[in-house]
Design a protein around this motif. Structure first.
Motif, PDB file in Angstrom:
ATOM      1  N   LYS A 231       0.866  -1.296  -0.148  1.00  0.00           N
ATOM      2  CA  LYS A 231       0.214   0.312   0.123  1.00  0.00           C
ATOM      3  C   LYS A 231       0.862   1.117  -0.006  1.00  0.00           C
ATOM      4  CE  LYS A 231      -3.897  -1.903   2.262  1.00  0.00           C
ATOM      5  NZ  LYS A 231      -4.941  -1.707   3.446  1.00  0.00           N
ATOM      6  N   VAL A 232       1.881   1.137   0.661  1.00  0.00           N
ATOM      7  CA  VAL A 232       2.696   2.457   1.020  1.00  0.00           C
ATOM      8  C   VAL A 232       3.507   2.756  -0.344  1.00  0.00           C
ATOM      9  CG1 VAL A 232       4.611   3.253   1.999  1.00  0.00           C
ATOM     10  CG2 VAL A 232       3.004   2.209   3.528  1.00  0.00           C
ATOM     11  N   GLY A 233       4.037   1.405  -0.966  1.00  0.00           N
ATOM     12  CA  GLY A 233       4.742   1.682  -2.259  1.00  0.00           C
ATOM     13  C   GLY A 233       3.706   2.106  -3.542  1.00  0.00           C
ATOM     14  N   THR A 234       2.710   1.714  -3.582  1.00  0.00           N
ATOM     15  CA  THR A 234       1.686   1.940  -4.461  1.00  0.00           C
ATOM     16  C   THR A 234       1.425   3.448  -4.421  1.00  0.00           C
ATOM     17  OG1 THR A 234       0.812  -0.264  -4.605  1.00  0.00           O
ATOM     18  CG2 THR A 234      -0.471   1.478  -5.381  1.00  0.00           C
ATOM     19  N   LEU A 235       1.004   3.839  -3.266  1.00  0.00           N
ATOM     20  CA  LEU A 235       0.823   5.470  -3.011  1.00  0.00           C
ATOM     21  C   LEU A 235       2.040   6.098  -3.417  1.00  0.00           C
ATOM     22  CD1 LEU A 235      -1.051   6.771   0.074  1.00  0.00           C
ATOM     23  CD2 LEU A 235       0.673   8.210  -1.114  1.00  0.00           C
ATOM     24  N   LEU A 236       3.224   5.943  -2.918  1.00  0.00           N
ATOM     25  CA  LEU A 236       4.353   6.593  -3.268  1.00  0.00           C
ATOM     26  C   LEU A 236       4.566   6.524  -4.733  1.00  0.00           C
ATOM     27  CD1 LEU A 236       6.790   5.952  -0.356  1.00  0.00           C
ATOM     28  CD2 LEU A 236       5.357   8.117  -0.756  1.00  0.00           C
ATOM     29  N   GLY A 237       4.378   5.508  -5.400  1.00  0.00           N
ATOM     30  CA  GLY A 237       4.621   5.364  -6.835  1.00  0.00           C
ATOM     31  C   GLY A 237       3.351   6.138  -7.798  1.00  0.00           C
ATOM     32  N   ASP A 238       2.378   5.855  -7.080  1.00  0.00           N
ATOM     33  CA  ASP A 238       1.137   6.624  -8.130  1.00  0.00           C
ATOM     34  C   ASP A 238       1.444   8.311  -7.960  1.00  0.00           C
ATOM     35  OD1 ASP A 238       0.158   4.447  -8.385  1.00  0.00           O
ATOM     36  OD2 ASP A 238      -1.510   4.528  -6.802  1.00  0.00           O
ATOM     37  N   ASN A 239       2.167   8.626  -7.114  1.00  0.00           N
ATOM     38  CA  ASN A 239       2.607  10.047  -7.029  1.00  0.00           C
ATOM     39  C   ASN A 239       4.008  10.460  -7.413  1.00  0.00           C
ATOM     40  OD1 ASN A 239       0.122  11.758  -5.293  1.00  0.00           O
ATOM     41  ND2 ASN A 239       0.494   9.488  -4.566  1.00  0.00           N
ATOM     42  N   LYS A 240       4.485   9.564  -8.332  1.00  0.00           N
ATOM     43  CA  LYS A 240       6.054   9.601  -8.805  1.00  0.00           C
ATOM     44  C   LYS A 240       6.854   9.644  -7.707  1.00  0.00           C
ATOM     45  CE  LYS A 240       3.624  11.120 -13.158  1.00  0.00           C
ATOM     46  NZ  LYS A 240       3.410   9.717 -13.393  1.00  0.00           N
ATOM     47  N   ILE A 241       6.999   9.296  -6.902  1.00  0.00           N
ATOM     48  CA  ILE A 241       7.817   9.284  -5.724  1.00  0.00           C
ATOM     49  C   ILE A 241       8.704   8.013  -5.731  1.00  0.00           C
ATOM     50  CG2 ILE A 241       8.611   9.543  -3.227  1.00  0.00           C
ATOM     51  CD1 ILE A 241       5.599  11.171  -3.116  1.00  0.00           C
ATOM     52  N   ASN A 242       9.901   8.199  -5.965  1.00  0.00           N
ATOM     53  CA  ASN A 242      10.897   6.975  -6.185  1.00  0.00           C
ATOM     54  C   ASN A 242      11.192   6.466  -4.938  1.00  0.00           C
ATOM     55  OD1 ASN A 242      12.200   4.728  -7.594  1.00  0.00           O
ATOM     56  ND2 ASN A 242      13.885   5.718  -7.260  1.00  0.00           N
ATOM     57  N   ILE A 243      11.260   5.031  -4.317  1.00  0.00           N
ATOM     58  CA  ILE A 243      11.860   4.620  -2.911  1.00  0.00           C
ATOM     59  C   ILE A 243      13.148   4.072  -3.498  1.00  0.00           C
ATOM     60  CG2 ILE A 243      11.629   2.742  -1.278  1.00  0.00           C
ATOM     61  CD1 ILE A 243       8.407   3.098  -1.729  1.00  0.00           C
ATOM     62  N   ALA A 244      14.205   4.484  -2.707  1.00  0.00           N
ATOM     63  CA  ALA A 244      15.535   4.376  -2.666  1.00  0.00           C
ATOM     64  C   ALA A 244      15.879   3.007  -2.060  1.00  0.00           C
ATOM     65  CB  ALA A 244      16.571   5.150  -2.618  1.00  0.00           C
ATOM     66  N   ALA A 245      15.108   2.996  -0.782  1.00  0.00           N
ATOM     67  CA  ALA A 245      15.466   1.791   0.263  1.00  0.00           C
ATOM     68  C   ALA A 245      14.380   1.666   1.210  1.00  0.00           C
ATOM     69  CB  ALA A 245      16.652   1.704   0.758  1.00  0.00           C
ATOM     70  N   TYR A 246      13.949   0.507   1.467  1.00  0.00           N
ATOM     71  CA  TYR A 246      12.881   0.169   2.556  1.00  0.00           C
ATOM     72  C   TYR A 246      13.353  -0.776   3.517  1.00  0.00           C
ATOM     73  CZ  TYR A 246       7.852   0.228   3.717  1.00  0.00           C
ATOM     74  OH  TYR A 246       6.724   0.334   4.316  1.00  0.00           O
ATOM     75  N   LEU A 247      13.580  -0.203   4.665  1.00  0.00           N
ATOM     76  CA  LEU A 247      14.274  -0.961   5.789  1.00  0.00           C
ATOM     77  C   LEU A 247      13.190  -1.075   6.836  1.00  0.00           C
ATOM     78  CD1 LEU A 247      17.599   1.219   6.200  1.00  0.00           C
ATOM     79  CD2 LEU A 247      17.165  -0.707   4.795  1.00  0.00           C
ATOM     80  N   LEU A 248      12.968  -2.335   7.126  1.00  0.00           N
ATOM     81  CA  LEU A 248      12.066  -2.960   8.135  1.00  0.00           C
ATOM     82  C   LEU A 248      12.595  -3.526   9.381  1.00  0.00           C
ATOM     83  CD1 LEU A 248       8.740  -2.859   8.226  1.00  0.00           C
ATOM     84  CD2 LEU A 248       8.976  -5.348   7.105  1.00  0.00           C
TER      85      LEU A 248
ATOM     86  N   SER B 136      -3.662   8.497   6.131  1.00  0.00           N
ATOM     87  CA  SER B 136      -4.884   7.983   5.892  1.00  0.00           C
ATOM     88  C   SER B 136      -4.993   6.267   5.824  1.00  0.00           C
ATOM     89  CB  SER B 136      -5.667   8.491   4.784  1.00  0.00           C
ATOM     90  OG  SER B 136      -5.009   8.248   3.804  1.00  0.00           O
ATOM     91  N   ILE B 137      -3.858   5.746   5.624  1.00  0.00           N
ATOM     92  CA  ILE B 137      -3.745   4.239   5.560  1.00  0.00           C
ATOM     93  C   ILE B 137      -4.161   3.826   7.027  1.00  0.00           C
ATOM     94  CG2 ILE B 137      -2.354   2.347   4.951  1.00  0.00           C
ATOM     95  CD1 ILE B 137      -1.175   4.043   2.898  1.00  0.00           C
ATOM     96  N   LYS B 138      -4.925   2.950   7.097  1.00  0.00           N
ATOM     97  CA  LYS B 138      -5.604   2.572   8.526  1.00  0.00           C
ATOM     98  C   LYS B 138      -4.393   1.819   9.088  1.00  0.00           C
ATOM     99  CE  LYS B 138      -8.047  -1.560   7.276  1.00  0.00           C
ATOM    100  NZ  LYS B 138      -9.387  -2.228   7.451  1.00  0.00           N
ATOM    101  N   GLU B 139      -3.754   1.135   8.517  1.00  0.00           N
ATOM    102  CA  GLU B 139      -2.625   0.259   9.175  1.00  0.00           C
ATOM    103  C   GLU B 139      -1.515   1.173   9.724  1.00  0.00           C
ATOM    104  OE1 GLU B 139      -4.878  -2.401   6.614  1.00  0.00           O
ATOM    105  OE2 GLU B 139      -3.784  -0.433   6.289  1.00  0.00           O
ATOM    106  N   LEU B 140      -1.444   2.367   9.263  1.00  0.00           N
ATOM    107  CA  LEU B 140      -0.228   3.216   9.692  1.00  0.00           C
ATOM    108  C   LEU B 140      -0.518   3.987  11.002  1.00  0.00           C
ATOM    109  CD1 LEU B 140       1.396   4.758   6.470  1.00  0.00           C
ATOM    110  CD2 LEU B 140       1.466   2.503   7.184  1.00  0.00           C
ATOM    111  N   LYS B 141       0.383   3.726  11.888  1.00  0.00           N
ATOM    112  CA  LYS B 141       0.136   4.606  13.257  1.00  0.00           C
ATOM    113  C   LYS B 141       0.864   5.778  13.325  1.00  0.00           C
ATOM    114  CE  LYS B 141      -2.150   0.764  14.357  1.00  0.00           C
ATOM    115  NZ  LYS B 141      -3.545   0.878  14.352  1.00  0.00           N
ATOM    116  N   PHE B 142       1.828   5.881  12.541  1.00  0.00           N
ATOM    117  CA  PHE B 142       2.755   7.129  12.631  1.00  0.00           C
ATOM    118  C   PHE B 142       3.665   7.125  11.297  1.00  0.00           C
ATOM    119  CE2 PHE B 142       7.036   8.709  13.667  1.00  0.00           C
ATOM    120  CZ  PHE B 142       7.041   9.784  14.346  1.00  0.00           C
ATOM    121  N   VAL B 143       3.668   8.613  10.797  1.00  0.00           N
ATOM    122  CA  VAL B 143       4.366   8.916   9.530  1.00  0.00           C
ATOM    123  C   VAL B 143       4.979  10.156   9.890  1.00  0.00           C
ATOM    124  CG1 VAL B 143       4.265   9.334   7.144  1.00  0.00           C
ATOM    125  CG2 VAL B 143       2.895   7.734   8.059  1.00  0.00           C
TER     126      VAL B 143
END
Length: 525
Positions: A465-482, A511-518
């Motif tokens: 969900k996070v990746g799709t939202l950012l991609g739809d807004n033309k924001i490139n993810i360089a790394a995703y650390l979990l 607004s993504i319900k699973e996200l608690k803090f951004v």
């Protein structure tokens, strides 16, 4: 010894060098390329706002040990380049305080008594005495936004006029002021209740366009607004609109979004406005004062290695500075991140150093300098960071611990504001700083660029969900650390982005319900 003077400095200042047998090379009005031989051999360099010292120029100054800025602003100096070269950068932060406060009062009085309008009318042969009815300051309410040195000097003068004072500064506790001095309140209350609003805050991401149309129309119809701080705090197009719509009575600006002011600026055609060309510090006394101050500071450093108002130097030993540079950078980055995740007044700061980091004082000062940078209107440096933290009511503890750590060096910084936040960092073998603990989550993060801190329910589909939202807004993810170590039900991610994200995208992520803090973190390093 040789000092370059590349901008106007008073004769009183220059005499300080002459009296101490320091050679003066005046390059004012010359192209940098014409002065290369002097630049290579100069020990000191004094500038005002007319000279820009970038990394290319600084790297050509082989012998340079100190840069003196006659004034407050250091945006025209590459501080990082100077620090890397072990060059001290000094400024004169207090020299224009009185001048700026007095100019504020001059604009308040001129607005209140229609001075500018009356003069313009007389120049046209008009005698509009009966239509230019002014207002007394006595008994009026003035809202002071920003309670630093200039704001406090303005308050002194307003109280002499028997004005009632409201004060707003989210980073200063209420108990610093006496009850009879002013009433601390929130910004909305100040806007709605004040007859005059005067601004004395820095321009940051939070204060940019702070007074837009929405906030300006909350003011009383009889109210006036004054800005002698920084251009951009008031949205100029919105201010012009509310003046033309007669939703407020007047405005006075000394600073602008773009300087010099554009000839097509809507402000120039706005009614009931006074504009001055950035005159807040333009007095003989202030100009003479900054010249004498900076020449004395540079002379004292060159002759006695004394430090005064040094922006980038917590101590005198150059060799020690170079040795500690990676750790100072780490502590500065930790302070920068804390400044972006800590809301409201900060009550307590605990900094603990482990392993090879035994000189804690410069580490602590570097952290405080970065943490406070956007919280006070004054320029924060290593000299005044500790004093400013005390003025803000912060309890600061800086210690070296002999406890075992998984890292050869570690800085652990815990800040208590509206919540308690811990960040740990370490300098690895490549001399690059990394975060190793964020809010209790163990992970290793390179500290540069734009990062998103995200806490979410540990359920399938969140990354998508996070990746799709950012991609739809033309924001490139360089790394995703979990990381999932702290809590089995919650996960924490650090997302490295190629570009800064606009606030509306952050709102969409929230607004993504699973996200608690951004929280978006922008690092300049």
């Amino acid at each position: 010894m040789k000092v370059i003077i590349s901008d106007p400095i008073s004769e009183d200042g220059l005499r300080i060098f002459k009296d101490n047998n320091i050679e003066i090379v005046n390059t004012n009005g010359k192209n940098i390329d014409e002065s290369l031989s002097d630049i290579k051999t100069a020990d000191g360099w004094i500038i005002r706002s007319g000279t820009t010292l970038d990394s290319k120029i600084i790297d050509k100054a082989d012998n340079l040990t100190v840069i003196g800025r006659a004034g407050v602003g250091i945006d025209n100096i590459d501080i990082s380049a100077a620090t890397r070269r072990g060059i001290v950068v000094m400024n004169t932060p207090d020299a224009n305080t009185i001048s700026a406060a007095e100019h504020t009062m001059a604009l308040i009085l001129a607005l209140s008594r229609n001075v500018s309008t009356g003069h313009n009318g007389l120049s046209k042969g008009e005698w509009n005495r009966h239509s230019l009815i002014g207002s007394e300051l006595h008994g009026k309410i003035i809202g002071v936004v920003g309670l630093g040195k200039i704001g406090r000097e303005v308050i002194k003068r307003c109280r002499a006029f028997n004005m009632q004072v409201l004060g707003y500064d989210p980073f200063i506790p209420e108990d610093i002021f006496r009850e009879d001095e002013l009433k601390i309140c929130n910004l909305e209350y100040l806007i709605k209740k004040s007859d005059y609003i005067t601004l004395h805050i820095p321009l940051t991401n939070d204060t940019n366009n702070l007074f837009d149309y929405e906030n300006l129309i909350k003011m009383k119809k009889e109210a006036r607004i004054i800005n002698v701080a920084r251009g951009g705090i008031i949205n100029e197009a919105d201010l012009s609109k509310v003046l033309k719509e007669k939703k407020i009575t007047g405005a006075a600006l000394d600073v602008f979004e773009s300087e010099p002011l554009d000839s097509d600026s809507p402000l120039l055609s706005s009614p009931n406005i006074i504009l001055t060309p950035h005159l807040g510090a333009s007095t003989k006394e202030a100009k003479k004062g900054v010249s004498i101050s900076i020449c004395n500071q540079v002379k004292n450093f060159l002759i006695n290695e004394e430090l005064d108002n040094a922006i980038n130097m917590p101590f005198k030993n150059f060799a020690h500075l170079k040795e500690m540079a990676p750790f100072l950078q780490l502590s500065e980055l930790l302070g920068d991140i804390h400044s972006q995740v800590s809301d409201g007044p900060i009550k307590k700061i605990d900094i603990n150093c482990y392993g090879s980091i035994k000189d804690t004082k410069p580490i602590g000062l570097s952290f405080l300098r970065s943490l406070l940078q956007n919280r006070v209107p004054e320029r924060v440096n290593y000299i005044n960071a500790d004093a400013l933290s005390k003025e803000l009511g912060m309890e600061v503890s800086i210690n070296f611990s002999t406890s075992d750590s998984n890292y050869s060096n570690l800085i652990s910084a815990t800040v208590l504001s509206d919540k308690k936040v811990q960040l740990d960092g370490s300098v690895f073998d490549d001399n690059l700083p990394r975060l190793v603990n964020i809010f209790g989550y163990k992970m290793e993060v390179n500290l540069s660029g734009t990062l998103l801190f995200v806490q979410n329910d540990d359920v399938p589909g969140v990354i998508g969900k996070v990746g799709t939202l950012l991609g739809d807004n033309k924001i490139n993810i360089a790394a995703y650390l979990l990381s999932r170590e702290k809590n089995r039900n919650l996960a924490f991610a650090v997302i490295r982005l190629d570009d800064t994200v606009e606030p509306n995208i952050i709102d969409m992520l929230n607004s993504i319900k699973e996200l608690k803090f951004v929280r978006q973190i922008n690092l300049k390093h």
